[in-house]
Design a protein around this motif. Sequence first.
Motif, PDB file in Angstrom:
ATOM      1  N   HIS A 141      38.436  41.673  39.983  1.00 22.50           N
ATOM      2  CA  HIS A 141      39.776  42.114  39.582  1.00 22.50           C
ATOM      3  C   HIS A 141      40.070  41.535  38.205  1.00 22.50           C
ATOM      4  O   HIS A 141      39.761  40.377  37.935  1.00 22.50           O
ATOM      5  CB  HIS A 141      40.826  41.636  40.599  1.00 22.50           C
ATOM      6  CG  HIS A 141      42.163  42.263  40.415  1.00 22.50           C
ATOM      7  ND1 HIS A 141      42.406  43.576  40.727  1.00 22.50           N
ATOM      8  CD2 HIS A 141      43.319  41.771  39.935  1.00 22.50           C
ATOM      9  CE1 HIS A 141      43.675  43.862  40.461  1.00 22.50           C
ATOM     10  NE2 HIS A 141      44.253  42.777  39.974  1.00 22.50           N
ATOM     11  N   GLU A 142      40.643  42.370  37.337  1.00 21.90           N
ATOM     12  CA  GLU A 142      40.981  41.935  35.988  1.00 21.90           C
ATOM     13  C   GLU A 142      42.471  42.133  35.737  1.00 21.90           C
ATOM     14  O   GLU A 142      43.065  43.100  36.225  1.00 21.90           O
ATOM     15  CB  GLU A 142      40.187  42.730  34.949  1.00 21.90           C
ATOM     16  CG  GLU A 142      38.694  42.485  35.047  1.00 21.90           C
ATOM     17  CD  GLU A 142      37.889  43.295  34.053  1.00 21.90           C
ATOM     18  OE1 GLU A 142      38.481  44.065  33.270  1.00 21.90           O
ATOM     19  OE2 GLU A 142      36.659  43.145  34.051  1.00 21.90           O
ATOM     20  N   VAL A 143      43.051  41.188  34.992  1.00 22.26           N
ATOM     21  CA  VAL A 143      44.475  41.229  34.662  1.00 22.26           C
ATOM     22  C   VAL A 143      44.609  40.946  33.168  1.00 22.26           C
ATOM     23  O   VAL A 143      43.971  40.023  32.654  1.00 22.26           O
ATOM     24  CB  VAL A 143      45.269  40.176  35.466  1.00 22.26           C
ATOM     25  CG1 VAL A 143      46.735  40.192  35.077  1.00 22.26           C
ATOM     26  CG2 VAL A 143      45.091  40.378  36.961  1.00 22.26           C
ATOM     27  N   ASP A 144      45.434  41.739  32.496  1.00 21.33           N
ATOM     28  CA  ASP A 144      45.751  41.493  31.086  1.00 21.33           C
ATOM     29  C   ASP A 144      47.163  40.946  30.995  1.00 21.33           C
ATOM     30  O   ASP A 144      48.091  41.540  31.555  1.00 21.33           O
ATOM     31  CB  ASP A 144      45.657  42.789  30.267  1.00 21.33           C
ATOM     32  CG  ASP A 144      44.231  43.279  30.132  1.00 21.33           C
ATOM     33  OD1 ASP A 144      43.340  42.450  29.917  1.00 21.33           O
ATOM     34  OD2 ASP A 144      44.011  44.497  30.248  1.00 21.33           O
ATOM     35  N   LEU A 145      47.314  39.826  30.305  1.00 23.06           N
ATOM     36  CA  LEU A 145      48.624  39.206  30.131  1.00 23.06           C
ATOM     37  C   LEU A 145      48.968  39.143  28.650  1.00 23.06           C
ATOM     38  O   LEU A 145      48.089  38.893  27.815  1.00 23.06           O
ATOM     39  CB  LEU A 145      48.622  37.779  30.686  1.00 23.06           C
ATOM     40  CG  LEU A 145      48.242  37.605  32.158  1.00 23.06           C
ATOM     41  CD1 LEU A 145      48.014  36.142  32.462  1.00 23.06           C
ATOM     42  CD2 LEU A 145      49.329  38.174  33.033  1.00 23.06           C
ATOM     43  N   HIS A 146      50.221  39.357  28.327  1.00 24.61           N
ATOM     44  CA  HIS A 146      50.726  39.211  26.959  1.00 24.61           C
ATOM     45  C   HIS A 146      51.742  38.078  26.992  1.00 24.61           C
ATOM     46  O   HIS A 146      52.732  38.152  27.714  1.00 24.61           O
ATOM     47  CB  HIS A 146      51.366  40.513  26.478  1.00 24.61           C
ATOM     48  CG  HIS A 146      50.393  41.649  26.481  1.00 24.61           C
ATOM     49  ND1 HIS A 146      49.530  41.901  25.442  1.00 24.61           N
ATOM     50  CD2 HIS A 146      50.128  42.591  27.414  1.00 24.61           C
ATOM     51  CE1 HIS A 146      48.788  42.941  25.727  1.00 24.61           C
ATOM     52  NE2 HIS A 146      49.122  43.375  26.927  1.00 24.61           N
ATOM     53  N   ILE A 147      51.458  37.019  26.239  1.00 29.59           N
ATOM     54  CA  ILE A 147      52.291  35.824  26.280  1.00 29.59           C
ATOM     55  C   ILE A 147      52.884  35.572  24.894  1.00 29.59           C
ATOM     56  O   ILE A 147      52.158  35.542  23.899  1.00 29.59           O
ATOM     57  CB  ILE A 147      51.477  34.606  26.756  1.00 29.59           C
ATOM     58  CG1 ILE A 147      50.902  34.893  28.154  1.00 29.59           C
ATOM     59  CG2 ILE A 147      52.331  33.344  26.759  1.00 29.59           C
ATOM     60  CD1 ILE A 147      49.972  33.843  28.686  1.00 29.59           C
ATOM     61  N   GLY A 199      38.179  30.617  47.059  1.00 27.89           N
ATOM     62  CA  GLY A 199      39.043  31.738  47.419  1.00 27.89           C
ATOM     63  C   GLY A 199      38.732  32.207  48.830  1.00 27.89           C
ATOM     64  O   GLY A 199      37.908  31.622  49.526  1.00 27.89           O
ATOM     65  N   GLY A 200      39.399  33.264  49.245  1.00 33.16           N
ATOM     66  CA  GLY A 200      39.161  33.823  50.572  1.00 33.16           C
ATOM     67  C   GLY A 200      39.664  32.911  51.682  1.00 33.16           C
ATOM     68  O   GLY A 200      40.440  31.986  51.450  1.00 33.16           O
ATOM     69  N   ALA A 205      34.095  37.621  43.098  1.00 40.03           N
ATOM     70  CA  ALA A 205      33.584  36.915  44.277  1.00 40.03           C
ATOM     71  C   ALA A 205      32.666  37.855  45.051  1.00 40.03           C
ATOM     72  O   ALA A 205      32.838  39.071  45.019  1.00 40.03           O
ATOM     73  CB  ALA A 205      34.737  36.465  45.173  1.00 40.03           C
ATOM     74  N   LYS A 206      31.703  37.298  45.739  1.00 38.30           N
ATOM     75  CA  LYS A 206      30.825  38.090  46.597  1.00 38.30           C
ATOM     76  C   LYS A 206      31.531  38.343  47.920  1.00 38.30           C
ATOM     77  O   LYS A 206      32.318  37.519  48.386  1.00 38.30           O
ATOM     78  CB  LYS A 206      29.499  37.356  46.846  1.00 38.30           C
ATOM     79  CG  LYS A 206      28.642  37.189  45.618  1.00 38.30           C
ATOM     80  CD  LYS A 206      28.063  38.518  45.183  1.00 38.30           C
ATOM     81  CE  LYS A 206      27.044  38.322  44.069  1.00 38.30           C
ATOM     82  NZ  LYS A 206      26.270  39.530  43.817  1.00 38.30           N
ATOM     83  N   GLU A 207      31.228  39.498  48.515  1.00 38.69           N
ATOM     84  CA  GLU A 207      31.836  39.840  49.801  1.00 38.69           C
ATOM     85  C   GLU A 207      30.759  40.217  50.800  1.00 38.69           C
ATOM     86  O   GLU A 207      29.804  40.915  50.467  1.00 38.69           O
ATOM     87  CB  GLU A 207      32.817  41.013  49.641  1.00 38.69           C
ATOM     88  CG  GLU A 207      34.043  40.630  48.886  1.00 38.69           C
ATOM     89  CD  GLU A 207      35.205  41.549  49.213  1.00 38.69           C
ATOM     90  OE1 GLU A 207      34.979  42.720  49.545  1.00 38.69           O
ATOM     91  OE2 GLU A 207      36.341  41.061  49.138  1.00 38.69           O
ATOM     92  N   GLY A 208      30.943  39.758  52.025  1.00 32.49           N
ATOM     93  CA  GLY A 208      30.045  40.114  53.113  1.00 32.49           C
ATOM     94  C   GLY A 208      30.576  41.333  53.846  1.00 32.49           C
ATOM     95  O   GLY A 208      31.207  42.215  53.252  1.00 32.49           O
ATOM     96  N   ALA A 233      38.653  38.225  47.756  1.00 32.32           N
ATOM     97  CA  ALA A 233      38.848  36.903  47.150  1.00 32.32           C
ATOM     98  C   ALA A 233      38.998  36.991  45.636  1.00 32.32           C
ATOM     99  O   ALA A 233      39.787  36.261  45.041  1.00 32.32           O
ATOM    100  CB  ALA A 233      37.697  35.969  47.523  1.00 32.32           C
ATOM    101  N   GLY A 234      38.249  37.877  44.996  1.00 31.63           N
ATOM    102  CA  GLY A 234      38.370  38.034  43.553  1.00 31.63           C
ATOM    103  C   GLY A 234      39.741  38.556  43.176  1.00 31.63           C
ATOM    104  O   GLY A 234      40.402  38.034  42.271  1.00 31.63           O
ATOM    105  N   GLU A 235      40.186  39.574  43.882  1.00 32.66           N
ATOM    106  CA  GLU A 235      41.493  40.171  43.604  1.00 32.66           C
ATOM    107  C   GLU A 235      42.623  39.179  43.838  1.00 32.66           C
ATOM    108  O   GLU A 235      43.511  39.008  42.995  1.00 32.66           O
ATOM    109  CB  GLU A 235      41.685  41.401  44.487  1.00 32.66           C
ATOM    110  CG  GLU A 235      42.968  42.139  44.260  1.00 32.66           C
ATOM    111  CD  GLU A 235      43.074  43.387  45.132  1.00 32.66           C
ATOM    112  OE1 GLU A 235      44.209  43.865  45.275  1.00 32.66           O
ATOM    113  OE2 GLU A 235      42.056  43.864  45.654  1.00 32.66           O
TER     114      GLU A 235
END
Length: 141
Positions: A39-45, A86-87, A116-119, A125-127
């Motif tokens: 998961h990717e997030v763009d922030l403007h600060i 995570g997770g 993150a890897k998922e089973g 967990a990544g999100e």
Amino acid sequence: MEQSEDQILAEELAALGAVGGGSGRLVGMMAKLMRKNVHEVDLHIASPFDDVVKHVTDVLAKAGRAVETPHISPGEDETIRVVVGGGAGGLNPVVVTARVLKAEDDRSEVWLRAAAKEGLIRQRAGEETAVRLAAELSRAT
């Protein structure tokens, strides 16, 4: 030599597998075959570049353990990489990469990526980690 997210995640999962007396090597090999939740997030600060770099570094340092930072071409940017838990129960390693870019005026942009890897059971967990850390980074610098 720079390690990829997949290599870091495989090594982290292998280390967890070896803790219980199991075969960490087998776990590491299996981790390479697992799908990845990214998961990717763009922030403007609205803060100066140096202040944002310090804030991002502080937040990520509290969240996890620093790992080798990927080499990005020189310029007005800074990259920070950590591994966080995570997770379920925080047992799934998540590689978090934050890239701070100098924008116009006294503004900065932060590109945040968590993987993150998922089973068989999807934990996202990544999100979840990306959303949680983005919220912390968005707080006042």
